[in-house]
Design a protein around this motif. Structure first.
Motif, mmCIF file in Angstrom:
data_model
loop_
_atom_site.group_PDB
_atom_site.id
_atom_site.type_symbol
_atom_site.label_atom_id
_atom_site.label_comp_id
_atom_site.label_asym_id
_atom_site.label_seq_id
_atom_site.Cartn_x
_atom_site.Cartn_y
_atom_site.Cartn_z
ATOM 1 N N PHE A 29 0.806 -1.179 0.044
ATOM 2 C CA PHE A 29 0.200 -0.008 -0.039
ATOM 3 C C PHE A 29 0.907 1.295 0.192
ATOM 4 O O PHE A 29 0.481 2.165 -0.718
ATOM 5 N N ASN A 30 1.843 1.209 0.779
ATOM 6 C CA ASN A 30 2.656 2.417 0.740
ATOM 7 C C ASN A 30 3.559 2.460 -0.542
ATOM 8 O O ASN A 30 3.733 3.621 -0.942
ATOM 9 N N GLU A 31 3.974 1.681 -1.092
ATOM 10 C CA GLU A 31 4.727 1.703 -2.290
ATOM 11 C C GLU A 31 4.059 2.316 -3.603
ATOM 12 O O GLU A 31 4.246 3.101 -4.187
ATOM 13 N N LYS A 32 2.698 1.774 -3.373
ATOM 14 C CA LYS A 32 1.629 2.394 -4.528
ATOM 15 C C LYS A 32 0.955 3.708 -4.241
ATOM 16 O O LYS A 32 0.622 4.437 -5.100
ATOM 17 N N ILE A 33 0.654 3.819 -3.017
ATOM 18 C CA ILE A 33 -0.066 5.144 -2.543
ATOM 19 C C ILE A 33 0.445 6.106 -1.830
ATOM 20 O O ILE A 33 0.844 7.198 -2.498
ATOM 21 N N THR A 34 0.753 5.855 -0.488
ATOM 22 C CA THR A 34 1.388 6.943 0.314
ATOM 23 C C THR A 34 3.005 7.320 0.185
ATOM 24 O O THR A 34 3.234 8.409 0.108
ATOM 25 N N LYS A 35 3.909 6.182 -0.304
ATOM 26 C CA LYS A 35 5.230 6.413 -0.566
ATOM 27 C C LYS A 35 5.937 7.239 0.461
ATOM 28 O O LYS A 35 6.663 8.057 0.349
ATOM 29 N N PHE A 36 5.732 6.930 1.706
ATOM 30 C CA PHE A 36 6.687 7.210 2.883
ATOM 31 C C PHE A 36 7.668 6.273 3.110
ATOM 32 O O PHE A 36 7.715 5.254 2.279
ATOM 33 N N TYR A 38 9.774 3.469 4.244
ATOM 34 C CA TYR A 38 9.337 2.064 4.437
ATOM 35 C C TYR A 38 9.029 1.818 5.932
ATOM 36 O O TYR A 38 7.804 1.466 6.534
ATOM 37 N N SER A 41 6.138 3.998 7.482
ATOM 38 C CA SER A 41 5.068 3.488 7.002
ATOM 39 C C SER A 41 4.501 2.697 7.991
ATOM 40 O O SER A 41 3.326 2.392 8.264
ATOM 41 N N PHE A 45 1.009 2.910 9.919
ATOM 42 C CA PHE A 45 -0.376 2.228 9.582
ATOM 43 C C PHE A 45 -0.414 1.167 10.728
ATOM 44 O O PHE A 45 -1.675 0.815 10.741
ATOM 45 N N LEU A 413 9.442 11.690 8.873
ATOM 46 C CA LEU A 413 8.983 12.266 7.942
ATOM 47 C C LEU A 413 9.080 13.726 7.529
ATOM 48 O O LEU A 413 8.876 14.207 6.109
#
Length: 428
Positions: A29-36, A38, A41, A45, A413
């Motif tokens: 989900f982070n790789e495709k959407i939020t990109k925080f 790793y 994230s 989450f 962040l």
């Protein structure tokens, strides 16, 4: 489902499956959407998921989800870190360190890892003692100093895996990583001293403990490398090289545990020694094929980090439900920043000329904000269970969790923006 049925369902392997499921889904989900970053994230989450589950639990007037979250704490986190995976994490972070770079920056790294950690523990403990006194909480000064030693060491895992994503100057990045790798032993030595004051045990002076923790660990790390590296160099089997490295770091850690040295420092020494000896062979025209070795340690480091951050995230909400913890956690975060800024400022004054055109103030600002905390602080906080009262233990653990969360998620962040602002100030 009954509590017994829940415990039966969640045996060791099912818990591992759930953790891996969270790691895979949250990472994807982070790789495709939020990109925080790793690691951030995973912790963030995991906290969100645990909060949502507890809200549903409260709405349904059930305790099954609370039991589920408790059962998902697969391992005792203190045992997981201090007696299990910490040595491998530290080896993975240090086995690619360039020894020539360390020699070049030995003075600032030494000042930061020793002086700044010592001063940070004292400053932070004093501030927390003052805050607890104002709130009428019965915290003794030795307990607060012990708390300061828990939160003083920066986390090598966070430093090497998060800070490197922000394109820091090579020399500055190396100093920050070097400090975080070496201040673990100083933090543990301080913890032994101050916890001895709390429990009224004779653990010796700071210099005596540091001599035992540091120099004994260095000796063990070098000895383990001397025994294992010849096999590492002579074998042509990539898998066997991996097995030899696992043997070296685990053997060094076990020996340190037996003799009372710092296993964390010994693990770092093993990693740096392996790196130095590999670089030396390369300079002599006898390079080793380290592709499988590098890939293995990168994957293992990523996996262990992922498990650690998910467990910490799932546990975080429970910790903040403890009385007094939320208010003291806010104070702890503020005191931590003040203590870190003050201690790094004094250490930087004696650190000599700084690289990459940094002045003292810019350097202190960057290291203050980049002082991320992690698993070692949590493990040390958990080890105080038998030293203090239940209420004091809850506050120490909860405040430590808050500092780890704030430094990892909030500072992690916003680290890039802070770094860019500092760089902009330097260019004027």
């Amino acid at each position: 489902m009954t509590e017994g049925g829940l415990n039966t369902m969640l045996g060791f392997l099912p818990k591992v499956v759930i953790l891996l499921l969270l790691i895979v889904l949250l990472g994807f989900f982070n790789e495709k959407i939020t990109k925080f970053p790793y690691e951030i994230s995973l912790m963030l989450f995991s906290i969100v998921i645990s909060m949502i589950m507890l809200i549903f639990d409260s709405a349904l007037r059930s305790t099954s989800i609370s039991e589920l979250l408790s059962n998902l704490q697969v391992f005792n986190l203190e045992a997981l870190l201090m007696e299990g995976v910490l040595c491998f994490m530290l080896f993975a972070g240090s086995c690619h360190m360039r020894l020539l770079d360390f020699k070049k920056h030995a003075r600032p790294i030494t000042m930061l890892s020793v002086v700044a950690t010592l001063l940070g523990a004292i400053f932070y403990g004093s501030l927390f003692y003052a805050g607890a006194s104002l709130l009428g909480l019965p915290f003794s000064f030795p307990v607060c100093l012990m708390f300061g030693s828990i939160t003083a060491p920066t986390d090598p895992i966070a430093a090497t895996s998060i800070l490197k994503k922000f394109n820091l100057p090579k020399d500055i990045s190396f100093i920050m990583e070097g400090e975080s790798l070496f201040n673990d032993g100083v933090g543990v030595a301080l913890f032994v001293c101050f916890s001895g004051m709390v429990t009224m045990q004779e653990n010796g002076s700071f210099l005596a403990v540091m001599g035992k923790e540091l120099f004994g660990a260095v000796l063990v790390g070098i000895l383990a490398t001397a025994i294992c590296f010849p096999i590492f160099a002579l074998t042509k089997d990539g898998n066997r090289r991996i097995f030899v490295s696992l043997l070296a770091v685990s053997m060094a850690y076990v020996l340190c545990e037996h003799f009372g040295f710092s296993g964390a420092i010994a693990s770092v020494v093993c990693g740096i020694s392996f790196s130095a000896l590999c670089n030396r062979r390369e300079q002599k025209g006898q390079p080793l094929d380290l592709e499988e070795f590098d890939t293995f340690w990168e994957i293992l480091d990523n996996l262990l980090n992922s498990v650690l951050y998910v467990i910490m995230g799932l546990t975080f909400v429970h910790i903040l439900q403890i009385p007094h913890v939320l208010l003291l956690s806010c104070l702890a975060i503020i005191f931590n920043l003040i203590g870190r800024f003050s201690s790094v400022g004094l250490a930087a004054f004696f650190a000599g000329k700084l690289p990459s055109g940094y002045d003292k103030l810019s350097f202190v600002k960057l290291l203050t904000y980049g002082g991320l905390r992690g698993g070692l602080s949590i493990a040390l906080a958990m080890s105080t269970r038998e030293m203090v009262s239940a209420d004091t233990y809850s506050i120490i653990l909860g405040s430590t969790y808050a500092i780890v969360f704030f430094t990892t998620v909030v500072q992690g962040l916003t680290m890039k923006q802070v770094y860019q602002k500092i760089e902009k100030g330097l260019s004027k």
